[in-house]
Design an enzyme around this catalytic site. Structure first.
Site, PDB file in Angstrom:
ATOM      1  N   SER A   1       0.978   2.500   1.910  1.00 33.45           N
ATOM      2  CA  SER A   1       1.032   3.120   0.582  1.00 33.45           C
ATOM      3  C   SER A   1       1.137   2.065  -0.504  1.00 33.45           C
ATOM      4  O   SER A   1       0.986   2.364  -1.679  1.00 33.45           O
ATOM      5  CB  SER A   1       2.231   4.069   0.497  1.00 33.45           C
ATOM      6  OG  SER A   1       3.414   3.355   0.777  1.00 33.45           O
TER       7      SER A   1
ATOM      8  N   HIS B   1      -4.548   6.949   3.273  1.00 31.71           N
ATOM      9  CA  HIS B   1      -3.154   7.131   2.845  1.00 31.71           C
ATOM     10  C   HIS B   1      -2.811   8.621   2.777  1.00 31.71           C
ATOM     11  O   HIS B   1      -3.196   9.323   1.834  1.00 31.71           O
ATOM     12  CB  HIS B   1      -2.926   6.459   1.482  1.00 31.71           C
ATOM     13  CG  HIS B   1      -1.538   6.628   0.979  1.00 31.71           C
ATOM     14  ND1 HIS B   1      -1.231   6.779  -0.354  1.00 31.71           N
ATOM     15  CD2 HIS B   1      -0.352   6.687   1.641  1.00 31.71           C
ATOM     16  CE1 HIS B   1       0.073   6.934  -0.487  1.00 31.71           C
ATOM     17  NE2 HIS B   1       0.628   6.881   0.711  1.00 31.71           N
TER      18      HIS B   1
ATOM     19  N   GLU C   1      -5.688   9.603   0.248  1.00 24.96           N
ATOM     20  CA  GLU C   1      -6.443   8.586  -0.487  1.00 24.96           C
ATOM     21  C   GLU C   1      -7.252   7.782   0.542  1.00 24.96           C
ATOM     22  O   GLU C   1      -6.690   7.244   1.495  1.00 24.96           O
ATOM     23  CB  GLU C   1      -5.489   7.656  -1.240  1.00 24.96           C
ATOM     24  CG  GLU C   1      -4.802   8.350  -2.406  1.00 24.96           C
ATOM     25  CD  GLU C   1      -3.788   7.463  -3.125  1.00 24.96           C
ATOM     26  OE1 GLU C   1      -3.876   7.372  -4.359  1.00 24.96           O
ATOM     27  OE2 GLU C   1      -2.913   6.884  -2.470  1.00 24.96           O
TER      28      GLU C   1
ATOM     29  N   ASN D   1       0.434   6.263  -6.419  1.00 20.09           N
ATOM     30  CA  ASN D   1       1.660   5.492  -6.610  1.00 20.09           C
ATOM     31  C   ASN D   1       1.577   4.585  -7.832  1.00 20.09           C
ATOM     32  O   ASN D   1       2.582   4.323  -8.492  1.00 20.09           O
ATOM     33  CB  ASN D   1       1.993   4.686  -5.354  1.00 20.09           C
ATOM     34  CG  ASN D   1       2.522   5.606  -4.256  1.00 20.09           C
ATOM     35  OD1 ASN D   1       2.964   6.710  -4.533  1.00 20.09           O
ATOM     36  ND2 ASN D   1       2.439   5.164  -3.015  1.00 20.09           N
TER      37      ASN D   1
END
Ligand SMILES: C/C=C/C(=O)SCCNC(=O)CCNC(=O)[C@H](O)C(C)(C)COP(=O)(O)OP(=O)(O)OC[C@H]1O[C@@H](n2cnc3c(N)ncnc32)[C@H](O)[C@@H]1OP(=O)(O)O
Length: 647
Positions: free
Chosen positions: A121, A142, A154, A193
């Site tokens: 991540s 991800h 992702e 993120n």
């Protein structure tokens, strides 16, 4: 030739690893799940078993839990796990050296065609892929935690990842019934993120500056701005040490309010104390009115800036960023869309002000953002921003398609909130109906995406953030459904509550699948239906039943709704699609003018006296006797054939 993925190995049986193994097995893949110790593997397998039984209890499994489990093999042997795998997903601890070691070992043990994906991540895909001799067959996949519940994945390219590997990875994600977003360039933390970090980070900087209190900021972001959790609550949830570690890894400064707590062992929920006290205190506890004086723009400006960097650097499109922030970050709308609503000039001004005050790099406006503003593309009000609004703008929550047969399929697509309607979504509903040429439409079918809900109503989290006048716009969208001149069908599969029910009540025909439930739960929120619910229900089912539904807020089964006259019928799940299709086809093939007149006369007549209604009907009847459709209908009757109203 496209790369085929049939067998999957997951390395790691921890929370991410066993979750990924579970979703792959649920999608029908044979999965090998491997971890280094037998008891970790067994623990992970036990978690999968528990989760599958939960899904079965909720009726969300299409097969026996045991048959899904039978597709998962467990092992502690790396070679055995990966030797036959088309795809290996690594879900080892978030440490570059560990992940590189795993990739190198897999590279040696797996077949030459095997794709290696990392579930990192926060690291760069290429830094991990370089430990292998096949960086072109490595990518990022991800998943979000917990994979079985979170819809987003992702898919990230490393510097050398081949296009067909990305395509295969995207197809794999879609085959899991998850939504992929494509991260074109190899940036640490990918999309979600990156954009979410300033949400927590900037809130902490505000605390460092004594700008506001913890509970004030959390209250403002949740109740005023509609975020699902306040930034401090979110940081406590994920762990302050994780937040700080990721920042330090990439040389970013850590706010003092975070590092001080980490030094004191206050890591968040997991240690019982973080920004909030979860042991002696009541945890994240804040009231709606606490956030009135908070500068929420400071936080959102930084998030919009991060999103602009990703777009400007060609890492991801605004659409993918926004899907990612909704599905992965739980945001009520995407950050690019938020920026366009705030005004990108206002965002840039805020960033410049903060940069001027502090000189901190994090406030430097992204080049792309400045370019947009200088070009006058400052957002929705200017007609262009991240998105182009000159033709009404993109649809984020509603998809629609007009078939050659004149069927307009409208899908409410906000699965992450059971298709609950935000203000934007109501506006999109209106826009669909106003933008189509109703001459081209024979029938409209409304449905919810997924199989859990038609719609769970208006988005409750928006209520504290909206002005009362904005909430009154709900009725305008629902009225647009009611006034659409062509026949409309509500195809109800799952929850149909609040505004969801009101939309169906504005439709002409309502068909539900078995197991669906309908209701007006607004009273439980201290509200009453606001989209015509009380008025349309009372006309449809009378006062006692309407009052029971509205006063108690309790939902009723589709069977009871049919018995009460709310639904045309309830259909077993297996026959549902075919039944609605048959009804829509029947209407499509009908005489369009007569159908329009019939709808109009029935609707208008209900609001008039019987005499006026009868007059309307007789006018309509007279008018229709002059149409070609009537001539065709009569001719077909005489010749004992089916009428053809297609001309
Ligand atoms: C004028 C019109 C006014 C109105 O329409 S007022 C709104 C009326 N509707 C309601 O009150 C229904 C609210 N929703 C619920 O009570 C429950 O949901 C259900 C019983 C429908 C389903 O419960 P379960 O199966 O446990 O699912 P889940 O985890 O609650 O829902 C999945 C995600 O969907 C979000 N969600 C559901 N309904 C709404 C809503 N109406 N507004 C905003 N979000 C909603 C949840 O919060 C959650 O999200 P996360 O996974 O992030 O926790």
């Amino acid at each position: 030739m496209a790369i085929e993925i049939e067998t999957v190995a997951v390395l790691g049986a921890g929370s991410m690893g066993h979750g990924i193994a579970e979703v792959a097995a649920l999608a029908g893949y044979d999965v090998a799940m491997r971890d280094i110790e037998q008891d970790i593997v067994e623990e992970g397998y036990g978690q999968i078993e528990w989760s599958l039984n939960k899904l079965a209890e909720k009726g969300q499994l299409d097969e026996e839990a045991d048959s899904v489990l039978a597709r998962i093999e467990t092992t502690t042997e790396l070679d055995a796990a990966v030797e036959d795998a088309d795809l290996v997903v690594e879900a080892a601890p978030e440490d570059l050296e560990i992940k590189r070691d795993v990739f190198a070992d897999v590279d040696a043990a797996a077949g030459p065609e095997t794709i290696l994906a990392t579930n990192t991540s926060s690291l760069r895909v290429s830094d991990i892929a370089m430990a292998t001799d096949r960086p072109e067959r490595c990518c990022g996949l991800h998943f979000f935690n917990p994979p079985v519940k979170m819809d987003l994945v992702e898919v990230a390219s490393g510097e050398q990842t081949r296009d067909d590997v990305v395509e295969a990875a995207i197809e794999f994600v879609e085959s899991l019934d998850k939504t992929p977003i494509y991260v074109r360039k190899d940036v640490p933390q990918f999309v979600v993120n990156n954009v979410l970090t300033p949400y927590m980070g900037e809130a902490a900087w505000m605390l460092d500056d004594d700008a506001s209190e913890i509970s004030e900021i959390d209250a403002a972001m949740t109740f005023k701005r509609g975020y699902p959790m306040g930034p401090f609550e979110l940081n406590d949830f994920g762990g302050l040490d994780i937040f700080a570690h990721t920042r330090e890894q990439w040389g970013d400064p850590v706010p003092e309010s975070v590092s001080r707590r980490i030094d004191a062992g206050e890591l968040g929920r997991k240690s019982g104390q973080g920004f909030y006290d979860y042991e002696a205190g009541s945890g994240a506890d804040y009231e709606p009115t606490e956030g009135d004086s908070v500068d929420t723009l400071r936080i959102e400006a930084r998030m919009v800036n991060e999103a602009a960097k990703l777009v400007g650097d060609d890492v991801a499109d605004p659409e993918d960023i926004d899907i990612g922030m909704r599905l992965g970050g739980g945001l009520p709308e995407g950050t690019c869309r938020t920026g366009d609503k705030i005004g990108l000039d206002i965002v840039v001004e805020k960033l410049r002000e903060l940069h001027g005050e502090t000189g901190a790099e994090r406030y430097e406006p992204a080049e792309y953002l400045v370019e947009l503003v200088e070009a006058g593309h400052t957002g929705e009000d200017a007609g262009r921003g991240f998105y182009d609004y000159r033709d009404g703008g993109p649809y984020h929550f509603i998809s629609h398609e007009l078939t050659d047969d004149g069927r307009l399929n409208v899908v409410f697509d906000r699965k992450e909130r059971l298709n609950a309607f935000s203000e934007d979504m109501f506006a999109e509903l209106r826009r669909v109906l106003e933008s189509v040429d109703d001459e081209d439409v024979s029938v409209v079918v409304f449905e919810g995406a997924g199989d859990r809900a038609f719609s769970a109503g208006a988005d409750i989290t928006g209520f504290t953030a909206s002005e009362p006048t904005e909430l009154m716009h709900v009725d305008e969208a629902i009225q647009a459904v009611y006034e659409f001149p062509r026949p409309t069908i509500a195809k109800i599969d799952g929850f149909c509550l609040g505004a969801g029910l009101e939309i169906t009540l504005a439709c002409d025909l309502r068909i539900a699948s078995e197991g669906s439930s309908l209701g007006s739960p607004e009273i439980d929120l201290g509200l009453i239906p606001g989209g015509g619910g009380t008025q349309r229900l009372v006309r449809l089912i009378g006062e006692p039943r309407t009052k029971e539904l509205v006063f108690t807020g309790d939902p009723i089964s589709a069977e009871k709704a049919a018995e009460w006259g709310i639904l045309n019928r309830v259909v077993p799940k297996d026959d549902f699609e075919a039944d609605v299709d048959e009804l829509a086809t029947n209407i499509e093939n009908g005489p369009q003018t007569a159908l329009e007149v019939a709808k109009n006369v029935i609707n208008e007549g209900q609001n008039a006296s019987l005499d006026t209604g009868l007059a309307l009907e007789s006018q309509g009847f007279g008018l229709l006797t002059t149409t070609d459709d009537m001539l065709e209908g009569v001719a077909a009757f005489k010749k004992d054939r089916e009428p053809d109203f297609s001309n």
